[in-house]
Design a protein around this motif. Sequence first.
Motif, PDB file in Angstrom:
ATOM      1  N   GLY A  87       6.232   1.579 -11.135  1.00  0.00           N
ATOM      2  CA  GLY A  87       6.153   3.295 -11.463  1.00  0.00           C
ATOM      3  C   GLY A  87       7.064   3.697 -11.899  1.00  0.00           C
ATOM      4  O   GLY A  87       6.640   5.322 -13.027  1.00  0.00           O
ATOM      5  N   LYS A 109       1.059   4.062  -3.442  1.00  0.00           N
ATOM      6  CA  LYS A 109       1.009   5.108  -3.365  1.00  0.00           C
ATOM      7  C   LYS A 109       2.144   6.041  -3.324  1.00  0.00           C
ATOM      8  O   LYS A 109       1.301   7.433  -3.931  1.00  0.00           O
ATOM      9  CB  LYS A 109       1.023   5.297  -1.657  1.00  0.00           C
ATOM     10  CG  LYS A 109       0.089   6.685  -1.141  1.00  0.00           C
ATOM     11  CD  LYS A 109      -0.392   7.443  -0.088  1.00  0.00           C
ATOM     12  CE  LYS A 109      -1.010   8.599   0.539  1.00  0.00           C
ATOM     13  NZ  LYS A 109      -1.899   8.657   1.497  1.00  0.00           N
ATOM     14  N   SER A 149      -2.240  -2.209 -14.851  1.00  0.00           N
ATOM     15  CA  SER A 149      -2.634  -2.952 -13.483  1.00  0.00           C
ATOM     16  C   SER A 149      -1.640  -3.959 -12.942  1.00  0.00           C
ATOM     17  O   SER A 149      -0.089  -4.348 -13.234  1.00  0.00           O
ATOM     18  CB  SER A 149      -3.634  -3.853 -13.011  1.00  0.00           C
ATOM     19  OG  SER A 149      -3.225  -5.864 -14.279  1.00  0.00           O
ATOM     20  N   ARG A 203      -3.813   0.013 -11.209  1.00  0.00           N
ATOM     21  CA  ARG A 203      -4.443  -0.199 -10.347  1.00  0.00           C
ATOM     22  C   ARG A 203      -3.651  -1.690  -9.426  1.00  0.00           C
ATOM     23  O   ARG A 203      -3.083  -2.901 -10.271  1.00  0.00           O
ATOM     24  CB  ARG A 203      -5.971  -0.848 -10.491  1.00  0.00           C
ATOM     25  CG  ARG A 203      -7.171  -1.810  -9.228  1.00  0.00           C
ATOM     26  CD  ARG A 203      -8.017  -2.692  -9.716  1.00  0.00           C
ATOM     27  NE  ARG A 203      -7.793  -4.142 -10.565  1.00  0.00           N
ATOM     28  CZ  ARG A 203      -7.423  -3.661 -12.127  1.00  0.00           C
ATOM     29  NH1 ARG A 203      -7.912  -2.536 -12.691  1.00  0.00           N
ATOM     30  NH2 ARG A 203      -7.251  -5.269 -12.639  1.00  0.00           N
ATOM     31  N   THR A 222       0.455  -0.699  -0.332  1.00  0.00           N
ATOM     32  CA  THR A 222       0.332   0.036  -0.303  1.00  0.00           C
ATOM     33  C   THR A 222       0.802   1.567  -0.200  1.00  0.00           C
ATOM     34  O   THR A 222       0.919   2.096  -0.858  1.00  0.00           O
ATOM     35  CB  THR A 222      -1.011   0.382   1.401  1.00  0.00           C
ATOM     36  OG1 THR A 222      -1.479  -1.187   1.284  1.00  0.00           O
ATOM     37  CG2 THR A 222      -1.799   1.555   1.349  1.00  0.00           C
ATOM     38  N   HIS A 245       0.764   5.787 -10.422  1.00  0.00           N
ATOM     39  CA  HIS A 245      -0.250   6.431 -10.712  1.00  0.00           C
ATOM     40  C   HIS A 245      -1.472   6.484 -10.382  1.00  0.00           C
ATOM     41  O   HIS A 245      -1.317   4.755  -9.956  1.00  0.00           O
ATOM     42  CB  HIS A 245      -0.028   6.558 -12.277  1.00  0.00           C
ATOM     43  CG  HIS A 245       1.164   7.323 -12.766  1.00  0.00           C
ATOM     44  ND1 HIS A 245       1.876   8.758 -12.444  1.00  0.00           N
ATOM     45  CD2 HIS A 245       2.292   6.133 -13.578  1.00  0.00           C
ATOM     46  CE1 HIS A 245       3.084   8.480 -12.942  1.00  0.00           C
ATOM     47  NE2 HIS A 245       2.852   7.313 -13.632  1.00  0.00           N
ATOM     48  N   GLU A 246      -2.621   7.140 -10.123  1.00  0.00           N
ATOM     49  CA  GLU A 246      -3.412   6.722  -9.787  1.00  0.00           C
ATOM     50  C   GLU A 246      -4.957   5.965 -10.802  1.00  0.00           C
ATOM     51  O   GLU A 246      -5.244   5.232 -10.008  1.00  0.00           O
ATOM     52  CB  GLU A 246      -4.554   8.050  -9.423  1.00  0.00           C
ATOM     53  CG  GLU A 246      -3.933   8.879  -8.330  1.00  0.00           C
ATOM     54  CD  GLU A 246      -4.386   9.895  -8.278  1.00  0.00           C
ATOM     55  OE1 GLU A 246      -5.670  10.038  -8.740  1.00  0.00           O
ATOM     56  OE2 GLU A 246      -4.485  10.596  -6.714  1.00  0.00           O
ATOM     57  N   ASN A 247      -3.892   5.782 -11.510  1.00  0.00           N
ATOM     58  CA  ASN A 247      -4.527   5.060 -12.678  1.00  0.00           C
ATOM     59  C   ASN A 247      -4.073   4.162 -12.688  1.00  0.00           C
ATOM     60  O   ASN A 247      -4.772   3.205 -13.699  1.00  0.00           O
ATOM     61  CB  ASN A 247      -4.715   5.521 -14.339  1.00  0.00           C
ATOM     62  CG  ASN A 247      -3.737   6.102 -14.896  1.00  0.00           C
ATOM     63  OD1 ASN A 247      -2.636   6.194 -13.922  1.00  0.00           O
ATOM     64  ND2 ASN A 247      -3.044   6.740 -15.847  1.00  0.00           N
ATOM     65  N   ALA A 256      -2.135   3.289 -18.331  1.00  0.00           N
ATOM     66  CA  ALA A 256      -3.190   3.023 -16.899  1.00  0.00           C
ATOM     67  C   ALA A 256      -2.703   1.321 -17.117  1.00  0.00           C
ATOM     68  O   ALA A 256      -2.032   1.261 -18.685  1.00  0.00           O
ATOM     69  CB  ALA A 256      -4.893   3.085 -17.565  1.00  0.00           C
TER      70      ALA A 256
END
Length: 341
Positions: free
Chosen positions: A256, A218, A267, A226, A214, A222-224, A265
């Motif tokens: 990242g 974070k 996962s 998953r 986690t 990126h936020e996109n 985007a």
Amino acid sequence: MHRLAHFDVAKTFRRPRSKIAAQLVFGLTCALAMIGLRTLVDFIAPAAGPFALVYPTVLIATLFGHWRGGLVALLVSFGWAWYFVLEATSSFTFVVATDSARVAINFAASSILIIFAEAFRRAVRNNADRAELEIARRKLLMADLEHRTKNNFALVASLLAIQKRQDTTPGIEEALDLAINRIHTFKDAYSNLTLDPDDDSDIDMVEYLSRLTTRVAKASLHENVRIDTDIARMVLPREKAVAIGLFTNEALANCGKYAFADGRAGSVKLRFQQADDDGWTLEILDDGAGNAAKASTEKSGLGSNLFTAFAMQAGAEHEIEIGESGARVVLKSRPAEPSVH
């Protein structure tokens, strides 16, 4: 044997009179047990070795009931053997002239046994007390060291975070992010560990990897993007757990940094599973840039000495696969070597 060495019938009592009473009762109990055993022996060998069982009785009573227990055991068991077992039973008179010397020698030897058994008991108890005090002192020092270490980790991470805010150069910012994540990984490991020798030092991998994933996600993704986790409930020794955590930190940071560096985007899947041979497998897969980022990845050291070092510390082997549709990083424990008989 460790528990037996610390056994003391009077230990649970606080008042001095209660302690003395417990010692006397224990000595009497030992003597009665000896009388019962000696009565059974008399059916097989009457009058043989009348004082033979007095010695172990006195020894046990003294070691666990102090000298008072030993003295009671001596007087009761010895008096009973003299009166009921020695020839001229039910009498303190001597049938054989040499029996008086025999009784005196056995009584003196039993008395000496009390002296030496009590001295031995006190020496063992004093050494045990000193050892317990030293253990308690070391526990306190280790707890203080653990606290200071975690605080130092947090301080270094905070200083790096301040430096990051002051310098927005992309390359430096990424390097600081990676350093901060590594420091937090060590700090998280310490938070899961205990330096108390009475407790085991294994780490719950569900809690440890979940929190680590986690935090790193974070900070690095990126936020996109998953991230999905599938972590088996398993505990591992701290050395291996810390190495696995650092390996995971490095792999996720690289996701990242390279797989989703262009903001796409996607996962990331993290699986930590137990193997049939009591081993384990860590697998991290992403559907990011794959081969498109392979050149920069290799140049920057994905699968470099850090991964190798972490894998060695974890007692595992690692594998990195980069394809058209993403990358796969695997860390798998080595099979246990068969024992040689």
